[in-house]
Design an enzyme around this catalytic site. Structure first.
Site: not given
Ligand code: IDP
Ligand code: MG
Length: 151
Positions: A11, A114, A117, A128
């Site tokens: 990212k 984070n 992805h 994807e």
């Molecule tokens: P993942 O990336 O671990 O699969 P997901 O729940 O699919 O997690 O969420 C997608 C992305 O959305 C996360 O990686 C993060 O960048 C963002 N995200 C998810 N939850 C939050 C939140 O509570 N606050 C801010 N960003 C979030």
């Molecule tokens: Mg996800």
């Protein structure tokens, strides 16, 4: 042996913080095979499609903004159980909960920054990969160490 392909993205924060090499190096050393890779300035349209599953969540708009804020590195990795393996190597979504030794655990502090992805299942991986890559962008080759990676 469950040979799989998964979509992985470094990212914008991973790129801006100079972590591209470190992250790819971890996957490479694990023995995952890189079969496609490119630097992408992500359009709003692509980001919205990629995170479409989250479109009703409160973090949808900020996440689209985050992913479009600077280029990303998009790649496809292949290997035994690659989808779950990459998820384990990434660590939990919130870097505060991610195990030390994982990418998010070692380098992240905030859920909205984070770093990386990875597809979360077989269907998501297929969706994807097709969203981010054309078939001709995917390389078909043998890595010379494959014979030593397998039992
Ligand atoms: P993942 O990336 O671990 O699969 P997901 O729940 O699919 O997690 O969420 C997608 C992305 O959305 C996360 O990686 C993060 O960048 C963002 N995200 C998810 N939850 C939050 C939140 O509570 N606050 C801010 N960003 C979030
Ligand atoms: Mg996800």
């Amino acid at each position: 042996m469950q040979n799989e392909r998964t979509f992985v993205m470094i990212k914008p924060d991973g790129l801006q913080r100079g972590l591209i090499g470190e992250i790819i190096s971890r996957f490479e050393k694990k023995g995952l095979k890189l079969v496609a890779m490119k630097l992408v300035s992500v359009s709003k349209e692509l980001a919205e499609k990629h995170y479409g599953i989250h479109k009703d969540k409160p973090f949808f708009v900020p996440t689209v903004k985050y992913i479009t804020s600077s280029p990303v590195v998009a790649m496809i990795l292949e290997g035994n159980n690659a989808i779950d393996l990459v998820r384990t190597m990434m660590g939990k979504t919130n870097p505060q909960d991610a195990a030390m030794g994982s990418i998010r655990g070692d380098f992240g502090q905030f859920i909205g920054r984070n770093i990386v992805h990875g597809s979360d299942g077989i269907d998501t991986a297929e969706f994807e990969i097709n969203l981010w890559f054309k078939p001709e962008e995917i390389a078909n080759y043998t890595r010379i160490d494959e014979v030593w990676l397998r039992e």
